[in-house]
Design an enzyme around this catalytic site. Sequence first.
Site, mmCIF file in Angstrom:
data_model
loop_
_atom_site.group_PDB
_atom_site.id
_atom_site.type_symbol
_atom_site.label_atom_id
_atom_site.label_comp_id
_atom_site.label_asym_id
_atom_site.label_seq_id
_atom_site.Cartn_x
_atom_site.Cartn_y
_atom_site.Cartn_z
ATOM 1 N N ASP A 180 0.822 -1.045 -0.099
ATOM 2 C CA ASP A 180 -0.017 -0.078 -0.087
ATOM 3 C C ASP A 180 1.006 1.221 -0.098
ATOM 4 O O ASP A 180 1.777 1.314 0.895
ATOM 5 C CB ASP A 180 -0.849 -0.034 1.247
ATOM 6 C CG ASP A 180 -1.866 1.087 1.426
ATOM 7 O OD1 ASP A 180 -3.042 0.730 2.006
ATOM 8 O OD2 ASP A 180 -1.828 2.152 0.614
ATOM 9 N N ASP A 195 -3.600 2.189 -5.441
ATOM 10 C CA ASP A 195 -2.255 2.380 -4.734
ATOM 11 C C ASP A 195 -2.147 1.146 -3.766
ATOM 12 O O ASP A 195 -1.122 1.018 -2.903
ATOM 13 C CB ASP A 195 -2.219 3.582 -3.948
ATOM 14 C CG ASP A 195 -2.622 3.222 -2.484
ATOM 15 O OD1 ASP A 195 -3.816 2.909 -2.563
ATOM 16 O OD2 ASP A 195 -2.152 3.949 -1.639
ATOM 17 N N GLU A 196 -2.864 -0.103 -4.268
ATOM 18 C CA GLU A 196 -2.554 -1.184 -3.253
ATOM 19 C C GLU A 196 -3.088 -2.451 -3.998
ATOM 20 O O GLU A 196 -3.947 -2.470 -4.868
ATOM 21 C CB GLU A 196 -3.891 -0.865 -2.293
ATOM 22 C CG GLU A 196 -4.036 -1.720 -1.133
ATOM 23 C CD GLU A 196 -5.253 -1.341 -0.200
ATOM 24 O OE1 GLU A 196 -5.856 -2.116 0.539
ATOM 25 O OE2 GLU A 196 -5.899 -0.089 -0.483
#
Length: 423
Positions: A33, A127-128
């Site tokens: 993350d 983003d993860e």
Amino acid sequence: MIVIVSAMVRIPSPIAQCVLFKMPMKLSVLHVDMDAFFAAVEVLDNPSLRGKPLLVGGTGKRGVVSTASYEAREFGCHSAQPMAVALKKCPHAIVVSPRGERYREKSEQIFEIFSNYTPSVEPISVDEAFLDIQGTERLFGSPLHIGEEIKESILANTGLTASVGIASNKFLAKLSSDLEKPDGMTVMDQERFDHQFPGLPISKIWGLGKATLIQFEKVGVRTMGDMRNLSREWLVRRFGLSGEAFYKLCRGIDGRVVTPDHRAKSIGQEQTFREDIANPETVRHNLLGEVEQVGYRLRKHKLKAKRITLKIRYGDFQTITRGMTLSRPTDSTHILWEMAKELFDKWVESNFYPVRLIGATASHFADEDAQLEMFPDQFAEKRRQMDLGTDAILEKFGKNSIRRGASIHRGEHHHTDRRKNPE
Ligand code: TTP
Ligand code: MG
């Protein structure tokens, strides 16, 4: 306290026995993350912002914070907060409008790096992602080594920092990546699990909201260890299916597997808020970003879906879904958003409660029926061009998303061929 005593586990269940007899933990799942993602990209492109409280988000009247830099978080600013509230808490914060295309660029670089390590990458948001790292040790070394290499590679290639969690399942991996943020690297091996996990607050359970926390607090349960003292029966009686999930999660048990896009039967995106969101506009804002991502991923994998489903989780962990089936499969963001918006608005009108999680999923993949092509939808080509354009400059939550949302809202290009099938 009487409640707890009566709810104590007397005879260990098979699951509790597994825990008692210590099944070895295989470090098979990695969760990555990015740290304060949108804000970090802004700092990267404008180093004079480094070290300052920064809010990335909408500046208009109903503007919402997409993310706050760690410096701004110290003042109580956070994602999904109305911008006006954030600025009250931190009046000297610098506000920057989101630049979705730039975040997408960075996101793609990051996912490119993941794919160098394993084909089994499950994106959760821009983003993860979860990475299944089983069987990669021979090539890349120990799980810790892989985690460190991924972090280094992300920094070297993008200039950004990520936090990594490595564990035996998705739940523990996600929880771990959050433990030492920012720039964290946490391996939840057996030793750490035994020592640290039981003392962690139950708020670390992904999706467990304030209302549920209060219910647990009332019976004196604050930590994972406390929760283990409650019997399965008691949890199920009190929380239904969620109770069953709690019973397993507080023992570190999670059977969900990492599902990469190309093997998926559905493509979904969801957002868990750090606190329950009482403003439907804020939730809708996030939903639009999710639908854009889902459309983008459908097109990337050359898939068309016949069904869209919204997932809504309340603060008490209760989860509902609302779905709609189309008569012909689509990969158009416009159509997906029209469906999603309709489902969402209907639900808002009927019974809106503060939301902990919102998600959108496209499923029932199918090929376009060739016959239908004989009667082309006159707006289809226009939408297709728009999608192709936005794929390059796709915005998860940025300006273009808002513009797109507004134009759709006014009913421009309104034409869909669909069959509704609310659940
Ligand atoms: P997160 O990973 O939840 O947050 P973050 O990366 O900003 O910070 P952290 O270090 O705690 O991981 O979300 C990723 C990006 O998604 C975030 O930078 C902005 C966007 N986002 C929204 O637009 N709205 C939201 O409610 C959330 C939670 C995120
Ligand atoms: Mg992040």
